[in-house]
Write a protein that holds these residues in place. Structure first.
Motif, mmCIF file in Angstrom:
data_model
loop_
_atom_site.group_PDB
_atom_site.id
_atom_site.type_symbol
_atom_site.label_atom_id
_atom_site.label_comp_id
_atom_site.label_asym_id
_atom_site.label_seq_id
_atom_site.Cartn_x
_atom_site.Cartn_y
_atom_site.Cartn_z
ATOM 1 N N TYR A 76 47.298 33.098 32.431
ATOM 2 C CA TYR A 76 46.760 33.311 31.100
ATOM 3 C C TYR A 76 47.720 34.193 30.326
ATOM 4 N N SER A 77 48.084 33.745 29.146
ATOM 5 C CA SER A 77 48.976 34.510 28.298
ATOM 6 C C SER A 77 48.272 34.782 26.980
ATOM 7 N N SER A 78 48.071 36.053 26.667
ATOM 8 C CA SER A 78 47.381 36.383 25.427
ATOM 9 C C SER A 78 48.238 36.045 24.206
ATOM 10 N N GLU A 79 49.557 35.983 24.374
ATOM 11 C CA GLU A 79 50.425 35.616 23.254
ATOM 12 C C GLU A 79 50.239 34.157 22.856
ATOM 13 N N LEU A 80 49.947 33.293 23.837
ATOM 14 C CA LEU A 80 49.811 31.868 23.560
ATOM 15 C C LEU A 80 48.360 31.447 23.343
ATOM 16 N N ASP A 82 44.778 30.767 21.648
ATOM 17 C CA ASP A 82 44.232 30.551 20.313
ATOM 18 C C ASP A 82 42.807 31.107 20.269
#
Length: 61
Positions: free
Chosen positions: A33-37, A39
């Protein structure tokens, strides 16, 4: 008359299941999980999952 001891010993030669060390066990969460990517839908889903985890944890106590 009682039964012989032979009948009690016939199932003692069963194999045991192997024990898995704790460091090899996983919690079942293998998703990156990437918070930058993320939505808006991902953020809402994460919040719902965290709320569900809290409810499940409180139910067990």
């Amino acid at each position: 008359m009682g039964r012989n001891n032979i009948h009690h010993n016939r199932d003692k030669n069963t194999q045991k299941l192997p024990q898995v060390p704790k460091n090899l066990k996983s919690d079942g969460l293998d998703v990156e999980y990437s918070s930058e990517l993320a939505d808006q839908e991902d953020i809402e889903a994460q919040a719902r999952a965290n709320a569900a985890d809290r409810r499940a944890h409180n139910r067990r106590l």
